[in-house]
Structures are given as C-alpha cells and as structure tokens.
Design an enzyme around this catalytic site. Structure first.
Site, PDB file in Angstrom:
ATOM      1  N   HIS A  47       0.828  -1.207   0.000  1.00 48.43           N
ATOM      2  CA  HIS A  47       0.000   0.000   0.000  1.00 48.43           C
ATOM      3  C   HIS A  47       0.865   1.261   0.000  1.00 48.43           C
ATOM      4  O   HIS A  47       0.557   2.244  -0.688  1.00 48.43           O
ATOM      5  CB  HIS A  47      -0.918  -0.023   1.225  1.00 48.43           C
ATOM      6  CG  HIS A  47      -1.720   1.214   1.412  1.00 48.43           C
ATOM      7  ND1 HIS A  47      -1.393   2.159   2.369  1.00 48.43           N
ATOM      8  CD2 HIS A  47      -2.818   1.692   0.772  1.00 48.43           C
ATOM      9  CE1 HIS A  47      -2.268   3.146   2.316  1.00 48.43           C
ATOM     10  NE2 HIS A  47      -3.142   2.900   1.362  1.00 48.43           N
ATOM     11  N   GLU A  50       2.080   1.842  -3.469  1.00 45.48           N
ATOM     12  CA  GLU A  50       1.018   2.421  -4.306  1.00 45.48           C
ATOM     13  C   GLU A  50       0.940   3.931  -4.122  1.00 45.48           C
ATOM     14  O   GLU A  50       0.806   4.693  -5.091  1.00 45.48           O
ATOM     15  CB  GLU A  50      -0.321   1.759  -3.955  1.00 45.48           C
ATOM     16  CG  GLU A  50      -1.532   2.399  -4.601  1.00 45.48           C
ATOM     17  CD  GLU A  50      -2.691   2.556  -3.633  1.00 45.48           C
ATOM     18  OE1 GLU A  50      -3.307   3.642  -3.623  1.00 45.48           O
ATOM     19  OE2 GLU A  50      -2.984   1.598  -2.883  1.00 45.48           O
ATOM     20  N   HIS A  51       1.041   4.396  -2.866  1.00 44.56           N
ATOM     21  CA  HIS A  51       1.030   5.830  -2.605  1.00 44.56           C
ATOM     22  C   HIS A  51       2.233   6.525  -3.249  1.00 44.56           C
ATOM     23  O   HIS A  51       2.096   7.596  -3.851  1.00 44.56           O
ATOM     24  CB  HIS A  51       1.057   6.098  -1.096  1.00 44.56           C
ATOM     25  CG  HIS A  51      -0.290   6.108  -0.460  1.00 44.56           C
ATOM     26  ND1 HIS A  51      -0.812   7.218   0.157  1.00 44.56           N
ATOM     27  CD2 HIS A  51      -1.234   5.136  -0.333  1.00 44.56           C
ATOM     28  CE1 HIS A  51      -2.022   6.940   0.648  1.00 44.56           C
ATOM     29  NE2 HIS A  51      -2.288   5.675   0.361  1.00 44.56           N
ATOM     30  N   GLU A 127      -4.163   8.046   7.527  1.00 49.39           N
ATOM     31  CA  GLU A 127      -5.153   7.107   6.992  1.00 49.39           C
ATOM     32  C   GLU A 127      -5.402   5.965   7.975  1.00 49.39           C
ATOM     33  O   GLU A 127      -6.545   5.544   8.181  1.00 49.39           O
ATOM     34  CB  GLU A 127      -4.664   6.573   5.646  1.00 49.39           C
ATOM     35  CG  GLU A 127      -5.659   5.689   4.922  1.00 49.39           C
ATOM     36  CD  GLU A 127      -5.147   5.217   3.569  1.00 49.39           C
ATOM     37  OE1 GLU A 127      -5.899   4.486   2.884  1.00 49.39           O
ATOM     38  OE2 GLU A 127      -3.997   5.545   3.196  1.00 49.39           O
TER      39      GLU A 127
END
Length: 422
Positions: A47, A50-51, A127
C-alpha cells in the site's frame, strides 16, 4: 464487444476490449502483488508503494503526473487489495497513449525521494488513524485477522503504524524487485481502444523488463482459524461482523455462495433486511456478502445496532441462517440470480468496471471466460443447491466474529455457534 489478448516474450500480459460507441477508455496495469505477498516485517508496504507511485518519477514531478492526466480531462488513481495492486486512468480515446505513458512512468521510473517518503508516511499514518474512527471499516480488518490469524491474508492492507513508521527507500525498492516483474503485470484497456497500437506501445515500454522469479512459498496457504475479537468502546452503536468460511474463487460453489448471500442480505427484499430492519427495527444497515480469494473465501454478515439490541440482532441473524436451510424458496433464489445477472450486465456498461473484470478474470483463470459461461454458471444454481449450502455453512463451516463498540451484552461466538446447530 471484442476482447483481444497478447503476451510479450517476457510474460507481460495485454488484454483489450473494444466497446463501440464509447469516446473514452479505461486503461490500467494490475500487478499480482498485494498485502498477501508481504512478509510480516513488510506488512503495509504494498500500500505504501502504491502511494509513492504518484510522488514523482525520473521525468515527472508529483504535480506533473496529476496535471498530465487532468489537463486532458481524465483522472488517475490506484488501489491495493490483498492479492493485487492496480494503477489505472480514464481518458478520452485520443489520450490513451498519454494515459499508458503516465502509468508506465509511475511504475517503471519512481524516484522514491526521501523527502516525499516522509510526507507520504505522514499521510498513511493519518489514513491508519482514520480507520479507527470509522468503526464499520476497522471491524472488518479485525474480522479478517480473526479468520486468518498469524497469516499475511489476515493482516491489514494499511499495515500497523509502527511498521509504516520504519519503511525506507530500500524496503520499497526491495518489494518492487521481488514482485513487480512483467509476469506479474496485466495491462487492460476497455472502451475506445486500438489493440494493435496498445500492444506496440506496451512492447516499447515494457518489453525490456526481465522476468522476476518469485519463490514458491511467496503466498502462504490460507488456514482458517476463527474465534472472536471484542473491542469495547463508548460508541453510539455496536458494530457486529460475522464470517463463515466459504469457497475460493475457482470453486464452482462460489456462485451458490453468492446467491445465498444475496438472499440473506443482498438488498431490501433480503431476509435479514426484511426481518431485522423492516419488521423489528433493530438496525439501519445490515447486509451479507460472499467474498473469495485464491484458496479460501468468506461469507460475511454485518450490522450496526444499539447496545440494548445487539443480543436480539445477533440471535435473529443466526435464526434466519438456520431457517434458510429448510425453507429457502425458489422465488428467492430466482430473485438473487436475477440480481446477480443484472448487476453483472449493468456493470459492464462502464469501461472501468469492464477493465477491472478482465484483469480479475485473467488473474484467476489465465483466460477470459465468456459472459455466457458466467451466466450459465449462475443459472445452474438450484434452490436445492442453496439450501444445501445454507445447511453446510451453518453446521460445518469455521466461524469468526468481530465486535466494536458497547458490546458487553453481545452473545459470545460460542453461544451463537451453539444456537446455529441447535
């Protein structure tokens, strides 16, 4: 609709589908690397990666990446799941070449600037914090963890804050080197596409990549554990999530599981919605769904209710599950089949949904089953099949439960399981 496929010599897969009448295209690359491919010390890195894809390349700054797509009226995004990471854009037909160029740039040429890593680390930590303030999100992370304890499949996609706080540029580079090979990539374009032009551009952009040979044990086989996690907190509602082990996505029973979940909690006419919300007024939100992975699956039930009503809600849910094995009607099954087929067909009117479906089907089967094949599989499920599945899931399947909120009065999982088989 015309589906065409092509594979480069290094294993990079290309799938396109021409959709007549459209003026736009959804194009993206699905990488078969997600949370499930992480070692425990890497949890959250897929993840994070991906960022970072949008934080600058050797040729574009983060702002230039966004402007390149938005200047032509398109949009670009990405997501990470447990078995895949996707990078995709929606653009007009004249800008497909640009869209693929930008996506290839963020995949092949990220710089992982240390300053940008620190900025994005802060974003991801926010997040993670936000999920704890979103009970109907975090309860599913806990449910997954209880269902698959001490396994990558059971860990959160975002990862724990303490690990995210320590990831370095070397960690990001290492995960890319392990998992971002051409044989793990599927390029899909749906809409106003020219197959030959996309293949030629993909060859120029990705044809030079060397294969990545992943170790045989990169994916830990799923082992359903089960059990209960109860987090007491002073919230307005108790968030109740129950999961029973179900079929994986290659098991023909997956269609039966999906129809069962639809009958139980797939819409306003479903059993749980009618009995628990409409007749008893115990909740606002309640649903059931059947999800699947490569080697396992979960049939999941969720509802939110008050501390005073959680016991009744949980027990009625169990009673409805038991009843389904005895009196599931042909009309209910027919309605669920119709809902599944309509949802599938309506979804295929969107090039983004169509591209997503093509990538997922190829990752599962290594081919694209025809729409008629899928419809035939749905239509083949009988009322008897769904009743049998309801009986088996009630008496034989492993179970997991997660509760969040003022859940002191909620029945234990053992009590619910005993009620289920009584």
């Amino acid at each position: 609709m015309t589906i065409q496929t092509h594979q480069l010599s290094n294993g990079f897969q290309i799938i396109t589908e021409q959709m007549p009448g459209l003026k736009s295209t959804s194009i993206g690359i699905w990488v078969q690397a997600g949370g499930r491919h992480e070692r425990i010390e890497q949890n959250g890195i897929a993840h994070f990666l991906e960022h970072m894809a949008f934080k600058g390349t050797k040729t574009r700054t983060a702002l230039q990446i966004a402007e390149a797509i938005e200047d032509v009226g398109g949009y670009i995004n990405a997501y990470t799941s447990r078995e895949m990471t996707a990078y995709y854009a929606r653009v007009l037909e004249d800008d497909v070449t640009l869209g693929l160029d930008v996506i290839s740039d963020i995949l092949l040429n990220p710089v992982f600037d240390p300053d940008e890593i620190e900025v994005e680390r802060g974003v991801i930590l926010q997040e993670i914090g936000q999920t704890y303030d979103t009970p109907d999100d975090i309860v599913f992370d806990w449910l997954q963890e209880v269902a698959y304890p001490e396994q990558a499949l059971g860990r959160t996609i975002l990862g724990p804050a303490e690990r995210v706080s320590q990831f370095s540029r070397d960690d990001l580079d290492g995960f890319v080197a392990e998992h971002y090979g051409p044989g793990q990539m599927i390029l899909v374009a749906a809409g106003a596409v020219n197959h030959d032009e996309i293949v030629a551009q993909a060859e120029a952009l990705f044809g030079h990549l060397s294969a990545v040979i992943r170790s045989d044990n990169v994916i830990q086989p799923a082992a359903f554990g089960g059990g209960e996690r109860r987090e007491i907190k002073d919230l307005e509602q108790v968030h109740f999530a129950l999961a029973l082990e179900g079929p994986d996505y290659r098991d023909p029973m997956i269609y039966t599981a999906q129809i069962y979940a639809s009958v139980m909690g797939g819409g306003m006419s479903s059993r749980l919605f009618q009995e628990i919300r409409e007749n008893r007024g115990l909740c606002y939100t309640i649903f059931a769904q059947a999800g699947a992975y490569e080697d396992t699956g979960l049939t999941t039930f969720y509802a939110g209710t008050s501390a005073e009503q959680i016991s009744e809600l949980a027990n009625v849910t169990i009673d409805e599950m038991k009843r389904a094995a005895d009196d599931m009607s042909a009309a209910e099954v027919a309605r669920a089949r119709a809902q599944m087929k309509a949802g599938l067909l309506m979804g295929l009117e969107s090039p983004s949904n169509r591209a997503e479906r093509l990538a997922r089907l190829w990752s599962i089967w290594g081919r694209i089953p025809s729409l008629d094949e899928t419809i035939t599989s749905i239509d083949a499920v009988t009322t008897g099949d769904v009743r049998s599945f309801a009986g088996e899931i009630a008496t034989q399947a492993g179970a997991a439960m997660a509760l969040y909120g003022p859940a002191e009065a909620a029945p234990t999982l053992d009590a619910l399981k005993a009620r289920l088989v009584a």
